[in-house]
Design a protein around this motif. Structure first.
Motif, PDB file in Angstrom:
ATOM      1  N   VAL A 102       0.834  -1.207   0.000  1.00 57.96           N
ATOM      2  CA  VAL A 102       0.000   0.000   0.000  1.00 57.96           C
ATOM      3  C   VAL A 102       0.864   1.250   0.000  1.00 57.96           C
ATOM      4  N   ILE A 103       1.880   1.275   0.875  1.00 64.79           N
ATOM      5  CA  ILE A 103       2.782   2.420   0.912  1.00 64.79           C
ATOM      6  C   ILE A 103       3.578   2.500  -0.394  1.00 64.79           C
ATOM      7  N   GLY A 104       3.979   1.338  -0.927  1.00 68.69           N
ATOM      8  CA  GLY A 104       4.689   1.325  -2.206  1.00 68.69           C
ATOM      9  C   GLY A 104       3.848   1.912  -3.318  1.00 68.69           C
ATOM     10  N   GLY A 105       2.558   1.586  -3.334  1.00 73.17           N
ATOM     11  CA  GLY A 105       1.657   2.149  -4.336  1.00 73.17           C
ATOM     12  C   GLY A 105       1.537   3.646  -4.211  1.00 73.17           C
ATOM     13  N   LEU A 106       1.509   4.133  -2.973  1.00 69.86           N
ATOM     14  CA  LEU A 106       1.462   5.579  -2.734  1.00 69.86           C
ATOM     15  C   LEU A 106       2.720   6.260  -3.261  1.00 69.86           C
ATOM     16  N   LEU A 107       3.892   5.715  -2.927  1.00 67.01           N
ATOM     17  CA  LEU A 107       5.154   6.330  -3.339  1.00 67.01           C
ATOM     18  C   LEU A 107       5.352   6.249  -4.849  1.00 67.01           C
ATOM     19  N   ASN A 108       4.854   5.188  -5.460  1.00 67.50           N
ATOM     20  CA  ASN A 108       4.981   5.028  -6.913  1.00 67.50           C
ATOM     21  C   ASN A 108       4.234   6.117  -7.663  1.00 67.50           C
ATOM     22  N   LYS A 109       3.097   6.557  -7.109  1.00 66.34           N
ATOM     23  CA  LYS A 109       2.258   7.553  -7.783  1.00 66.34           C
ATOM     24  C   LYS A 109       2.611   8.982  -7.395  1.00 66.34           C
ATOM     25  N   SER A 110       3.557   9.155  -6.508  1.00 64.06           N
ATOM     26  CA  SER A 110       3.890  10.485  -5.987  1.00 64.06           C
ATOM     27  C   SER A 110       5.276  10.926  -6.436  1.00 64.06           C
ATOM     28  N   ASP A 111       5.593  12.183  -6.168  1.00 67.34           N
ATOM     29  CA  ASP A 111       6.916  12.717  -6.501  1.00 67.34           C
ATOM     30  C   ASP A 111       7.992  11.980  -5.705  1.00 67.34           C
ATOM     31  N   LYS A 112       9.000  11.512  -6.393  1.00 65.90           N
ATOM     32  CA  LYS A 112      10.071  10.762  -5.728  1.00 65.90           C
ATOM     33  C   LYS A 112      11.162  11.729  -5.281  1.00 65.90           C
ATOM     34  N   THR A 113      10.779  12.546  -4.313  1.00 67.27           N
ATOM     35  CA  THR A 113      11.713  13.524  -3.764  1.00 67.27           C
ATOM     36  C   THR A 113      12.020  13.173  -2.312  1.00 67.27           C
TER      37      THR A 113
END
Length: 239
Positions: free
Chosen positions: A47-58
């Motif tokens: 779930v957290i991986g899905g969130l980070l995948n769709k968000s800015d990787k900063t």
């Protein structure tokens, strides 16, 4: 699945976020922190991986996520709900109604995509995007929720077309909670006593099993005229 080691957790998290690519060096340390806070629970990691995948990787955003992820494996169930809530809170507004509506289906229910799409269209959850049809938009919404690890693929056709899907029971728990809090949906079944005070002003009702009730007991004539009360009935034993 069994709980994962830190090494396995980090591997799963990176796979969900980056696929076959490597995690940038500036994010590695924060990624380890996030993986540790998930305490080896695969659902929390995806779930957290899905969130980070769709968000800015900063670095700044990853630090924000790391600070807001509490331990998933504790006696307090609310901690796990908070982890899942991170993904819900970052959903685009257009996806939230579609996601919350998934609560009308019982636990472990196999959902036919064609049926789900018809429901979304009928409820008016979809925004027309020229020149796409509402059905095409619905499929894109569904694939987006799948990419975020919020909906599980059960079966695809030979051409890759999605045929059936389902929801993890813990994800469904989050949906039911959030939907009730936001007065979007109330789920009724034989296991709980119906409380007209709680149900009042909910936009949708989902009835699982045979329950006798009088809509007039839940809504007075004034409030009922302003509320869209949708009742979906499911016979769990048939699925």
């Amino acid at each position: 699945m069994n709980f994962l080691s830190l090494e396995q957790s980090l591997k799963l998290l990176n796979q969900e976020v980056f696929g076959e690519e490597c995690c940038p060096s500036e994010l590695e340390g924060i990624g380890i922190t996030i993986a540790k806070k998930c305490k080896g629970l695969p659902l929390a990691l995806v779930v957290i991986g899905g969130l980070l995948n769709k968000s800015d990787k900063t670095r700044a955003y990853w630090e924000y996520v790391a600070e807001n992820v509490k331990s998933a494996v504790t006696i307090n169930y609310d901690d796990f709900v908070e982890i899942l809530s991170l993904s819900y809170n970052h959903l685009p507004h257009c996806l939230r109604a579609c996601f919350l509506y998934m609560g009308v289906f019982p636990e472990d229910y196999v959902i036919y995509v064609s049926y789900l799409i018809r429901l979304w269209v009928a409820e008016g959850f979809l925004k027309p995007i020229t020149p796409k049809s509402l059905e095409e938009v619905a499929k894109e919404y569904l694939e987006d929720l799948i990419d975020r690890n919020l909906i599980i693929v059960r079966d695809r056709g030979y051409s890759g077309e999605l045929k059936t899907c389902s929801i993890h029971d813990l994800i469904r728990d989050l949906i039911v909670r959030k939907a009730q809090e936001e007065k979007f949906l109330y789920v009724m079944n034989q296991k709980v006593e119906i409380s007209p005070g709680i149900i009042k002003n909910q936009r949708h009702l989902s009835i699982h099993g045979e329950i006798q009730f009088d809509v007039g007991d839940m809504y007075d004539s004034t409030s009922f005229s302003n509320v869209h009360a949708h009742v979906a009935s499911f016979d769990v034993a048939k699925n």
